[in-house]
Write a protein that holds these residues in place. Structure first.
Motif, PDB file in Angstrom:
ATOM      1  N   VAL A  96       0.716  -1.193   0.084  1.00 43.00           N
ATOM      2  CA  VAL A  96      -0.008  -0.009   0.034  1.00 43.00           C
ATOM      3  C   VAL A  96       0.927   1.328   0.125  1.00 43.00           C
ATOM      4  CG1 VAL A  96      -1.530   1.320   1.200  1.00 43.00           C
ATOM      5  CG2 VAL A  96      -1.992  -1.108   0.969  1.00 43.00           C
ATOM      6  N   GLU A  97       1.856   1.085   0.810  1.00 41.05           N
ATOM      7  CA  GLU A  97       2.813   2.313   0.776  1.00 41.05           C
ATOM      8  C   GLU A  97       3.504   2.627  -0.414  1.00 41.05           C
ATOM      9  OE1 GLU A  97       7.051   3.699   3.112  1.00 41.05           O
ATOM     10  OE2 GLU A  97       5.214   2.500   4.121  1.00 41.05           O
ATOM     11  N   ASP A  98       3.756   1.536  -1.293  1.00 40.42           N
ATOM     12  CA  ASP A  98       4.657   1.686  -2.403  1.00 40.42           C
ATOM     13  C   ASP A  98       3.942   1.674  -3.767  1.00 40.42           C
ATOM     14  OD1 ASP A  98       6.952   1.833  -0.948  1.00 40.42           O
ATOM     15  OD2 ASP A  98       7.583  -0.170  -1.344  1.00 40.42           O
ATOM     16  N   HIS A  99       2.561   1.085  -3.852  1.00 40.74           N
ATOM     17  CA  HIS A  99       2.027   1.104  -4.942  1.00 40.74           C
ATOM     18  C   HIS A  99       0.553   1.048  -4.662  1.00 40.74           C
ATOM     19  CE1 HIS A  99       5.592  -0.170  -7.264  1.00 40.74           C
ATOM     20  NE2 HIS A  99       5.780  -1.179  -6.336  1.00 40.74           N
ATOM     21  N   PRO A 100      -0.013   2.089  -3.986  1.00 39.88           N
ATOM     22  CA  PRO A 100      -1.453   2.037  -3.785  1.00 39.88           C
ATOM     23  C   PRO A 100      -2.405   2.074  -4.953  1.00 39.88           C
ATOM     24  CG  PRO A 100      -0.260   4.148  -3.440  1.00 39.88           C
ATOM     25  CD  PRO A 100       0.638   3.268  -3.429  1.00 39.88           C
ATOM     26  N   ALA A 101      -1.877   2.825  -5.931  1.00 38.96           N
ATOM     27  CA  ALA A 101      -2.815   3.095  -7.082  1.00 38.96           C
ATOM     28  C   ALA A 101      -2.675   1.743  -8.042  1.00 38.96           C
ATOM     29  CB  ALA A 101      -2.142   4.405  -8.183  1.00 38.96           C
ATOM     30  N   LEU A 103      -2.478  -0.989  -6.777  1.00 41.00           N
ATOM     31  CA  LEU A 103      -3.348  -2.189  -6.028  1.00 41.00           C
ATOM     32  C   LEU A 103      -5.017  -1.701  -5.936  1.00 41.00           C
ATOM     33  CD1 LEU A 103      -3.177  -4.716  -4.042  1.00 41.00           C
ATOM     34  CD2 LEU A 103      -2.843  -3.043  -2.212  1.00 41.00           C
ATOM     35  N   ALA A 104      -5.218  -0.493  -5.805  1.00 41.38           N
ATOM     36  CA  ALA A 104      -6.647   0.036  -5.874  1.00 41.38           C
ATOM     37  C   ALA A 104      -7.336  -0.005  -7.097  1.00 41.38           C
ATOM     38  CB  ALA A 104      -6.425   1.622  -5.198  1.00 41.38           C
ATOM     39  N   PRO A 113      -5.340   7.012  -2.991  1.00 41.29           N
ATOM     40  CA  PRO A 113      -5.743   5.654  -3.371  1.00 41.29           C
ATOM     41  C   PRO A 113      -5.605   4.670  -2.336  1.00 41.29           C
ATOM     42  CG  PRO A 113      -3.582   6.168  -4.367  1.00 41.29           C
ATOM     43  CD  PRO A 113      -4.222   7.581  -3.817  1.00 41.29           C
ATOM     44  N   VAL A 114      -4.784   5.299  -1.191  1.00 42.67           N
ATOM     45  CA  VAL A 114      -4.409   4.326  -0.067  1.00 42.67           C
ATOM     46  C   VAL A 114      -5.811   3.688   0.427  1.00 42.67           C
ATOM     47  CG1 VAL A 114      -3.834   4.452   2.198  1.00 42.67           C
ATOM     48  CG2 VAL A 114      -2.261   5.410   0.556  1.00 42.67           C
ATOM     49  N   PRO A 115      -6.947   4.338   0.814  1.00 43.79           N
ATOM     50  CA  PRO A 115      -7.855   3.549   1.499  1.00 43.79           C
ATOM     51  C   PRO A 115      -8.520   2.599   0.419  1.00 43.79           C
ATOM     52  CG  PRO A 115      -8.251   6.125   1.940  1.00 43.79           C
ATOM     53  CD  PRO A 115      -7.176   5.778   0.845  1.00 43.79           C
ATOM     54  N   ALA A 116      -8.686   3.044  -0.636  1.00 42.15           N
ATOM     55  CA  ALA A 116      -9.221   1.996  -1.697  1.00 42.15           C
ATOM     56  C   ALA A 116      -8.168   0.820  -1.809  1.00 42.15           C
ATOM     57  CB  ALA A 116      -9.291   2.564  -3.202  1.00 42.15           C
ATOM     58  N   ALA A 117      -6.924   1.000  -1.661  1.00 46.29           N
ATOM     59  CA  ALA A 117      -5.789  -0.041  -1.873  1.00 46.29           C
ATOM     60  C   ALA A 117      -5.972  -1.092  -0.568  1.00 46.29           C
ATOM     61  CB  ALA A 117      -4.447   0.258  -1.833  1.00 46.29           C
ATOM     62  N   LEU A 118      -6.296  -0.447   0.479  1.00 42.34           N
ATOM     63  CA  LEU A 118      -6.623  -1.173   1.815  1.00 42.34           C
ATOM     64  C   LEU A 118      -7.980  -2.044   1.951  1.00 42.34           C
ATOM     65  CD1 LEU A 118      -5.365   1.341   4.499  1.00 42.34           C
ATOM     66  CD2 LEU A 118      -4.359  -0.923   4.040  1.00 42.34           C
TER      67      LEU A 118
END
Length: 243
Positions: A96-101, A103-104, A113-118
């Motif tokens: 999530v820290e390195d590739h949130p977009a 992943l999301a 994009p962090v909440p969506a990635a989580l």
């Protein structure tokens, strides 16, 4: 590729130097061999996702996946962790820290994009995995603050709340801290300055009664923290030689 019969007991730095990523992947497969089918499937899925997200990432002179494999292997072998959620979160602790977009997936312009990635992690691996990954994910840097101070405060606060996140973070820190000798150039000094003040914080957190590790494991970690501190001190006391 043929691997020695003693691969399962080789130090991870030796596997890394001699056999590289294929050796670490084989060691990971050996470690998960004692888990049941469902657990192995979850762990393999997490590994595949980590490999995909970090496929183009490098860590000094090696694929970034090596770091994630060592974090997970260390928890299973040295920390005696059998909790699959924790190992999955260890494999994905930088996702999530390195590739949130990545992943999301697609999000609206300007949306974090962090909440969506989580949420993706929660959907694929469960809410507990997502919570553990969130606990070890650094927030965006506040330019009005010292980057390293913000990092240390975040680590202390997030690990205060979640004992299992401490286990992931200490394995990550061990790979970064004890492994600092494998880094070259000016980054060595930067990493030593970043990580050295974390040693007493992590030492105190690991020693707490609610940290879910056996006494012998805590002693092992304490020795690793001693080694990291020794290496940080050597680097920072001899900055010219560290270059």
């Amino acid at each position: 590729m043929d691997f020695p019969s003693y691969l399962g007991t080789m130090p991870m730095h030796a596997i890394t130097e001699i056999h590289g990523e294929p050796g670490l992947l084989e060691r990971f497969r050996l470690e998960i061999g004692t888990f049941d089918d469902d657990a192995r499937a979850r762990l393999s899925e997490a590994l595949d996702l980590a490999a995909d997200l970090h496929r183009d990432d490098r860590r000094v002179r090696e694929p970034y996946l090596n770091h994630l494999l060592r974090v997970a292997i260390r928890m299973m072998h040295h920390y005696q962790v059998r909790d699959v959620d924790v190992i999955v979160a260890g494999l994905l602790h930088d996702a999530v820290e390195d590739h949130p977009a990545a992943l999301a997936g697609p999000v609206a312009e300007g949306v974090d994009p962090v909440p969506a990635a989580l949420a993706v992690l929660a959907d694929r691996f469960g809410h507990r995995v997502a919570r553990l990954v969130a606990a070890v994910t650094n927030p965006s840097w506040d330019p009005d603050r010292d980057r390293h101070v913000q990092y240390r405060e975040h680590v202390a606060a997030s690990l205060e709340r979640d004992p299992w996140a401490r286990v992931i973070k200490i394995s990550d820190f061990t790979d970064n801290g004890v492994g600092v000798i494998h880094t070259t150039g000016p980054k060595v000094l930067s990493l030593a300055r970043k990580y050295r003040p974390l040693v007493p914080i992590l030492r105190e957190l690991v020693a707490r009664p609610d940290t879910p590790l056996a006494p012998a494991v805590k002693e092992h970690i304490s020795a690793q923290l001693d080694l990291a501190e020794e290496r940080f001190r050597a680097i920072l006391d001899n900055p010219v030689r560290a270059h």
